[in-house]
Structure formats: C-alpha cells, structure tokens
Design a protein around this motif. Structure first.
Motif, PDB file in Angstrom:
ATOM      1  N   GLY A 167       0.808  -1.217   0.000  1.00 25.22           N
ATOM      2  CA  GLY A 167       0.000   0.000   0.000  1.00 25.22           C
ATOM      3  C   GLY A 167       0.836   1.258   0.000  1.00 25.22           C
ATOM      4  O   GLY A 167       0.589   2.193  -0.772  1.00 25.22           O
ATOM      5  N   GLY A 168       1.863   1.297   0.856  1.00 25.69           N
ATOM      6  CA  GLY A 168       2.731   2.477   0.919  1.00 25.69           C
ATOM      7  C   GLY A 168       3.533   2.670  -0.346  1.00 25.69           C
ATOM      8  O   GLY A 168       3.671   3.779  -0.869  1.00 25.69           O
ATOM      9  N   GLU A 169       4.076   1.552  -0.870  1.00 28.98           N
ATOM     10  CA  GLU A 169       4.868   1.630  -2.096  1.00 28.98           C
ATOM     11  C   GLU A 169       3.993   2.066  -3.272  1.00 28.98           C
ATOM     12  O   GLU A 169       4.424   2.840  -4.129  1.00 28.98           O
ATOM     13  N   SER A 170       2.775   1.561  -3.311  1.00 26.07           N
ATOM     14  CA  SER A 170       1.854   1.936  -4.383  1.00 26.07           C
ATOM     15  C   SER A 170       1.529   3.418  -4.320  1.00 26.07           C
ATOM     16  O   SER A 170       1.456   4.087  -5.364  1.00 26.07           O
ATOM     17  N   PHE A 171       1.355   3.963  -3.115  1.00 24.78           N
ATOM     18  CA  PHE A 171       1.070   5.386  -2.967  1.00 24.78           C
ATOM     19  C   PHE A 171       2.241   6.228  -3.473  1.00 24.78           C
ATOM     20  O   PHE A 171       2.045   7.236  -4.162  1.00 24.78           O
ATOM     21  N   GLN A 172       3.445   5.800  -3.151  1.00 24.91           N
ATOM     22  CA  GLN A 172       4.627   6.518  -3.633  1.00 24.91           C
ATOM     23  C   GLN A 172       4.683   6.509  -5.160  1.00 24.91           C
ATOM     24  O   GLN A 172       4.959   7.540  -5.787  1.00 24.91           O
ATOM     25  N   ALA A 173       4.429   5.342  -5.754  1.00 26.67           N
ATOM     26  CA  ALA A 173       4.469   5.229  -7.218  1.00 26.67           C
ATOM     27  C   ALA A 173       3.390   6.086  -7.863  1.00 26.67           C
ATOM     28  O   ALA A 173       3.637   6.779  -8.862  1.00 26.67           O
ATOM     29  N   GLN A 174       2.192   6.077  -7.299  1.00 26.98           N
ATOM     30  CA  GLN A 174       1.091   6.866  -7.853  1.00 26.98           C
ATOM     31  C   GLN A 174       1.386   8.362  -7.747  1.00 26.98           C
ATOM     32  O   GLN A 174       1.106   9.127  -8.681  1.00 26.98           O
ATOM     33  N   THR A 175       1.948   8.777  -6.603  1.00 23.86           N
ATOM     34  CA  THR A 175       2.287  10.190  -6.427  1.00 23.86           C
ATOM     35  C   THR A 175       3.355  10.619  -7.430  1.00 23.86           C
ATOM     36  O   THR A 175       3.267  11.687  -8.048  1.00 23.86           O
ATOM     37  N   ALA A 176       4.369   9.776  -7.596  1.00 18.91           N
ATOM     38  CA  ALA A 176       5.440  10.085  -8.546  1.00 18.91           C
ATOM     39  C   ALA A 176       4.902  10.181  -9.966  1.00 18.91           C
ATOM     40  O   ALA A 176       5.282  11.079 -10.732  1.00 18.91           O
ATOM     41  N   LEU A 177       3.996   9.273 -10.338  1.00 20.59           N
ATOM     42  CA  LEU A 177       3.411   9.315 -11.677  1.00 20.59           C
ATOM     43  C   LEU A 177       2.552  10.558 -11.870  1.00 20.59           C
ATOM     44  O   LEU A 177       2.548  11.159 -12.952  1.00 20.59           O
ATOM     45  N   ALA A 178       1.818  10.941 -10.821  1.00 21.05           N
ATOM     46  CA  ALA A 178       1.002  12.153 -10.912  1.00 21.05           C
ATOM     47  C   ALA A 178       1.882  13.378 -11.148  1.00 21.05           C
ATOM     48  O   ALA A 178       1.556  14.250 -11.966  1.00 21.05           O
ATOM     49  N   LEU A 179       2.996  13.434 -10.445  1.00 23.84           N
ATOM     50  CA  LEU A 179       3.931  14.552 -10.626  1.00 23.84           C
ATOM     51  C   LEU A 179       4.542  14.514 -12.031  1.00 23.84           C
ATOM     52  O   LEU A 179       4.647  15.544 -12.700  1.00 23.84           O
ATOM     53  N   GLY A 180       4.922  13.314 -12.475  1.00 22.12           N
ATOM     54  CA  GLY A 180       5.495  13.181 -13.814  1.00 22.12           C
ATOM     55  C   GLY A 180       4.494  13.535 -14.890  1.00 22.12           C
ATOM     56  O   GLY A 180       4.847  14.151 -15.904  1.00 22.12           O
ATOM     57  N   LEU A 181       3.220  13.168 -14.678  1.00 24.19           N
ATOM     58  CA  LEU A 181       2.184  13.486 -15.664  1.00 24.19           C
ATOM     59  C   LEU A 181       1.957  14.989 -15.756  1.00 24.19           C
ATOM     60  O   LEU A 181       1.848  15.541 -16.864  1.00 24.19           O
ATOM     61  N   SER A 182       1.898  15.661 -14.614  1.00 25.61           N
ATOM     62  CA  SER A 182       1.669  17.108 -14.638  1.00 25.61           C
ATOM     63  C   SER A 182       2.825  17.820 -15.338  1.00 25.61           C
ATOM     64  O   SER A 182       2.608  18.767 -16.098  1.00 25.61           O
ATOM     65  N   GLU A 183       4.045  17.365 -15.127  1.00 28.96           N
ATOM     66  CA  GLU A 183       5.206  17.989 -15.782  1.00 28.96           C
ATOM     67  C   GLU A 183       5.205  17.700 -17.283  1.00 28.96           C
ATOM     68  O   GLU A 183       5.590  18.567 -18.087  1.00 28.96           O
ATOM     69  N   THR A 184       4.778  16.503 -17.660  1.00 27.65           N
ATOM     70  CA  THR A 184       4.713  16.156 -19.085  1.00 27.65           C
ATOM     71  C   THR A 184       3.640  16.973 -19.795  1.00 27.65           C
ATOM     72  O   THR A 184       3.843  17.449 -20.919  1.00 27.65           O
ATOM     73  N   VAL A 185       2.485  17.140 -19.145  1.00 27.47           N
ATOM     74  CA  VAL A 185       1.411  17.951 -19.723  1.00 27.47           C
ATOM     75  C   VAL A 185       1.884  19.373 -19.944  1.00 27.47           C
ATOM     76  O   VAL A 185       1.640  19.975 -21.004  1.00 27.47           O
ATOM     77  N   GLN A 186       2.587  19.924 -18.969  1.00 29.12           N
ATOM     78  CA  GLN A 186       3.100  21.283 -19.119  1.00 29.12           C
ATOM     79  C   GLN A 186       4.102  21.378 -20.267  1.00 29.12           C
ATOM     80  O   GLN A 186       4.132  22.369 -21.001  1.00 29.12           O
ATOM     81  N   ALA A 187       4.903  20.335 -20.435  1.00 27.25           N
ATOM     82  CA  ALA A 187       5.918  20.345 -21.496  1.00 27.25           C
ATOM     83  C   ALA A 187       5.296  20.287 -22.885  1.00 27.25           C
ATOM     84  O   ALA A 187       5.894  20.749 -23.857  1.00 27.25           O
TER      85      ALA A 187
END
Length: 233
Positions: free
Chosen positions: A140-160
């Motif tokens: 559960g904790g590892e999944s939350f970290q991965a989801q948060t990281a992907l959300a951050l990566g997605l927002s940066e990709t959208v901006q790019a």
C-alpha cells in the motif's frame, strides 16, 4: 383384330415421350442457368482477386496500425506508450527521491498473455536486489509513492506539451498513513521541494506528523451539529 389394347399402349408411350421431353427441357434450362451462374461466379471471383490485390497492402497496413496483426500493438497504443515513457522519466525523478534511490518505474515491453494492456503496463525496478517486478506486487505504501510520482510526472509532461499551459496546483488525497516514518519524511520533503519551486501543493491527510509540517491548513472538524471549517495560517 382388336386394336384397342395397342392404341392404349401407344397412348402410354406417347405420354412417356412427352414426359421425357419435358424433363429434358427442364434439364437443359437448368444447365443453361448453371452455366450462366458459373460465368457470373467466375466474373465475381476475378473482380474479388483484383480488389484483393489492390487493397491487400492497405488491409495489412490497417491490421498493423490497429494491432490486429500477431505480435503487434496498435498505433495509438504505441503513441501512448511513448508519452508514458516521458511521464515515467519525469516521475522517476520523484520516485527515486521518495524511495532513497531504491525503486524506479519501467514500461513493460514484453507482451502479456492477455495482451489487453501491452505497451502501457508498468514494472518496478528494485535497485537493491537488481530485480524487476509488476507494479501489482507493491504494498500500500509503495503503491502510494508510485502513484504520487506518476502524478507529478504526468503534470510535468502535460506542461511540457501544452504550449505554455502551467499546472500550478497539485492535490494529493489521503495515502500518507500507509507510509512508514522514513518514507513519510521523504514524501514530505519531495512535496516541499515542489512547493518551493513555485507550485501550490494541497494535501488531504489525517496523519498528525504530516500535518505538523504544513503551515497553511484548512481543518475540518466534525461534531453532532455538523462539520466546521477552520483556516489556520
């Protein structure tokens, strides 16, 4: 001489000849129809062969682009996979930070048995054991970290790719309670770094140690008379 029996026999033979003539005419007519149908069938087959030869390469291209050809994924999934690669690269900058360099995300390239998500599925690479596994094995904790990281990566990709559009606010729902103390601190530090870069970060949390490090808060307190909202700066 009694001619009556002979005349009856002659009449029967004449009737038989008439029946044979009728059957022969029917057979001849059926033969003519079959010959006509065969000629039309040959014409249709020749036309079909010509169309197959003309549109065969187009059909093959369609099968490749739609992912219907064996061993291939569709064109739109291939494009999505390339975009996902960008999301993963940017997300891994945060994911490694939150896991002390242990974990990183990788897009799966090996075809699965079902094939439903080929090209878009993710694996986790564990630098500590030098092994790769499916994201479905994360806790559960590892999944939350991965989801948060992907959300951050997605927002940066959208901006790019959005031609100057800025995503200045990021909201993260509850999930910090599944992290151990060290992982929680790394997650907080990552979010603080994002905030320091000029973006707003909103966190929905019930974890006291997390809330203690957030200066500006909107507290929701429930009671028998309803909920109360308090802004703490």
């Amino acid at each position: 001489l009694n001619m009556e029996p002979l005349e009856e026999k002659l009449s029967e033979l004449e009737d038989a000849v008439t029946d044979v003539d009728t059957e022969r005419n029917t057979v001849n007519l059926n033969h003519a129809n079959m010959a006509r149908l065969l000629s039309e069938l040959v014409t249709i087959q020749n036309t079909l062969d010509e169309l197959t030869a003309e549109f065969g390469p187009i059909d093959e291209l369609y099968r490749l682009a739609s992912g219907r050809a064996s061993g291939h994924i569709s064109l739109h999934r291939h494009i999505q996979g390339k975009i996902l690669d960008e999301v993963v690269v940017r997300g891994n900058n945060h994911y490694r930070r939150m896991t002390n360099g242990r974990y990183s995300l990788k897009r799966r390239t090996v075809a699965s048995s079902g094939g439903g998500h080929d090209g878009l599925a993710l694996n986790i690479y564990d630098a500590q054991s030098a092994t790769e596994r499916s994201v479905s094995t994360l806790s559960g904790g590892e999944s939350f970290q991965a989801q948060t990281a992907l959300a951050l990566g997605l927002s940066e990709t959208v901006q790019a790719h959005a031609g100057g559009v800025q995503l200045e606010t990021l909201f993260i729902d509850e999930g910090f309670g599944s992290l151990d103390a060290d992982s929680l601190q790394l997650a907080i530090e990552t979010l603080m770094e994002i905030q320091a870069s000029g973006r707003y970060v909103g966190v929905i949390s019930h974890v006291d140690s997390m809330n203690a490090q957030i200066d500006t808060q909107i507290r929701v307190t429930s009671s028998k008379r309803g909920s109360k909202i308090e802004v703490v700066v």
